[in-house]
Enzyme design. Structure first.
Site, mmCIF file in Angstrom:
data_model
loop_
_atom_site.group_PDB
_atom_site.id
_atom_site.type_symbol
_atom_site.label_atom_id
_atom_site.label_comp_id
_atom_site.label_asym_id
_atom_site.label_seq_id
_atom_site.Cartn_x
_atom_site.Cartn_y
_atom_site.Cartn_z
ATOM 1 N N GLY A 23 -3.903 147.388 143.114
ATOM 2 C CA GLY A 23 -4.469 146.679 141.967
ATOM 3 C C GLY A 23 -3.488 146.045 141.012
ATOM 4 N N ASN A 113 -10.888 134.158 145.216
ATOM 5 C CA ASN A 113 -9.957 135.049 145.931
ATOM 6 C C ASN A 113 -8.539 134.534 145.778
ATOM 7 O OD1 ASN A 113 -9.096 137.122 147.780
ATOM 8 N ND2 ASN A 113 -8.909 135.526 149.358
ATOM 9 N N HIS A 115 -4.835 134.557 147.823
ATOM 10 C CA HIS A 115 -4.247 134.827 149.139
ATOM 11 C C HIS A 115 -2.760 134.531 149.090
ATOM 12 C CE1 HIS A 115 -4.368 135.376 153.493
ATOM 13 N NE2 HIS A 115 -3.520 134.370 153.565
ATOM 14 N N GLU A 185 1.723 135.272 142.336
ATOM 15 C CA GLU A 185 0.284 135.600 142.268
ATOM 16 C C GLU A 185 -0.072 136.069 140.863
ATOM 17 O OE1 GLU A 185 0.547 137.968 146.382
ATOM 18 O OE2 GLU A 185 -1.420 138.139 145.396
HETATM 19 C C1 GRF Z 1 -1.903 140.765 147.145
HETATM 20 O O1 GRF Z 1 -0.782 140.234 147.786
HETATM 21 C C2 GRF Z 1 -3.065 139.829 147.357
HETATM 22 O O2 GRF Z 1 -2.736 138.476 147.483
HETATM 23 C C3 GRF Z 1 -3.560 140.282 148.662
HETATM 24 O O3 GRF Z 1 -3.460 141.684 148.643
HETATM 25 C C4 GRF Z 1 -2.380 142.043 147.786
HETATM 26 C C5 GRF Z 1 -2.980 143.003 146.804
HETATM 27 O O4 GRF Z 1 -2.098 143.487 145.984
HETATM 28 N N1 GRF Z 1 -4.907 139.816 148.941
HETATM 29 P P1 GRF Z 1 -2.571 144.316 144.664
HETATM 30 O O5 GRF Z 1 -3.548 145.384 145.125
HETATM 31 O O6 GRF Z 1 -3.217 143.348 143.742
HETATM 32 O O7 GRF Z 1 -1.309 144.892 144.135
#
Ligand code: GRF
Length: 249
Positions: A23, A113, A115, A185
């Protein structure tokens, strides 16, 4: 992004987040909406298909109600949980299960979402976590990145809201690459969720993404450039032109 659309009325959304893992993206969303973006939306519920997911503990520490999605393929049950929370925007933050069609339909244009690759490359069923970064390195790609998109019935396929490139550097391993992508991200996803939450960005009836993504410019954003050039260069001033190049108005 076209400007055919008239600018939608500002709104404040009730956001539900689904996460399967630790998370860290959720944490940035919790911080964002508890801070400067609180007028743009509120995180009202966090759900996970894993009762041990770190994401649930993070939500509880922030005082946000949580729930376990006991059968991720039971769309009616998940829809009932989302309705009970009064959610009108659903966000996938590292959620590994395919969202049932009933939920996708109910949240059409209100389901996002993130990615960790430049879709449509390195996406689809089975492409998650370290597998993505391993595949990027195996293919010898020199640029990867982050994609935020609206979700449809297929994994990683819906209309793209925003993307940001990240360089693959000599000596990278899946772990070092994943860490560099995750940092981007953490910056891009909250901005995109806030823009959809406030109505600044919408999925139009024409199936296209409309609106404007507000990107803060400031000294505190060198790692945006980090996504463009090797680690060593710290030159925030050029940031604005980078954004202009990646997000043409
Ligand atoms: C992230 O890299 C996201 O893009 C992918 O899963 C990972 C989750 O990381 N879908 P977190 O649980 O938010 O640390």
């Amino acid at each position: 992004m076209t400007h055919a659309h008239t600018s939608p009325a500002p709104r404040r959304s009730r956001i539900a987040v689904l996460a399967s893992g630790g998370g860290s993206n959720l944490q940035l969303l919790l911080d964002h909406f508890a801070g400067t973006a609180d007028h743009m939306g509120e995180i009202v519920w966090v759900g996970s298909d894993k009762h041990t997911a770190g994401a649930l503990a993070r939500a509880t520490s922030s005082g946000v109600p949580t729930g376990v999605v006991s059968d991720p393929y039971d769309g009616d049950a998940l829809l009932a949980q989302l309705r009970e929370a009064g959610a009108d925007l659903l966000v996938l933050a590292g959620y590994l299960k395919l969202v049932p069609e009933t939920v996708v339909r109910a949240f059409h244009g209100r389901l996002l979402n993130v990615h960790p690759a430049l879709l449509p490359a390195f996406g689809g069923a089975g492409m998650y976590g370290m597998r993505i970064h391993t595949a990027v390195l195996e293919h010898g790609a020199t640029v990867t990145g982050v994609t935020v998109h609206f979700v449809d019935e297929q994994y990683d396929r819906g209309p793209i809201v925003a993307q940001w490139p990240v360089p693959v550097l000599p000596g990278d391993t899946p772990t070092t690459l994943a860490a560099r992508v995750l940092r981007v991200e953490h910056r891009l996803f909250p901005l995109c969720v806030a823009a959809v939450s406030s109505g600044a960005i919408v999925l139009g009836g024409d199936g296209r993404v409309h609106g404007h993504l507000d990107v803060p410019v400031g000294i505190a954003a060198p790692e945006w450039r980090f996504g463009m050039v090797p680690d060593t260069v710290e030159d925030a001033t050029a940031f604005a032109t980078d954004v202009a190049r990646v997000f043409p108005r």
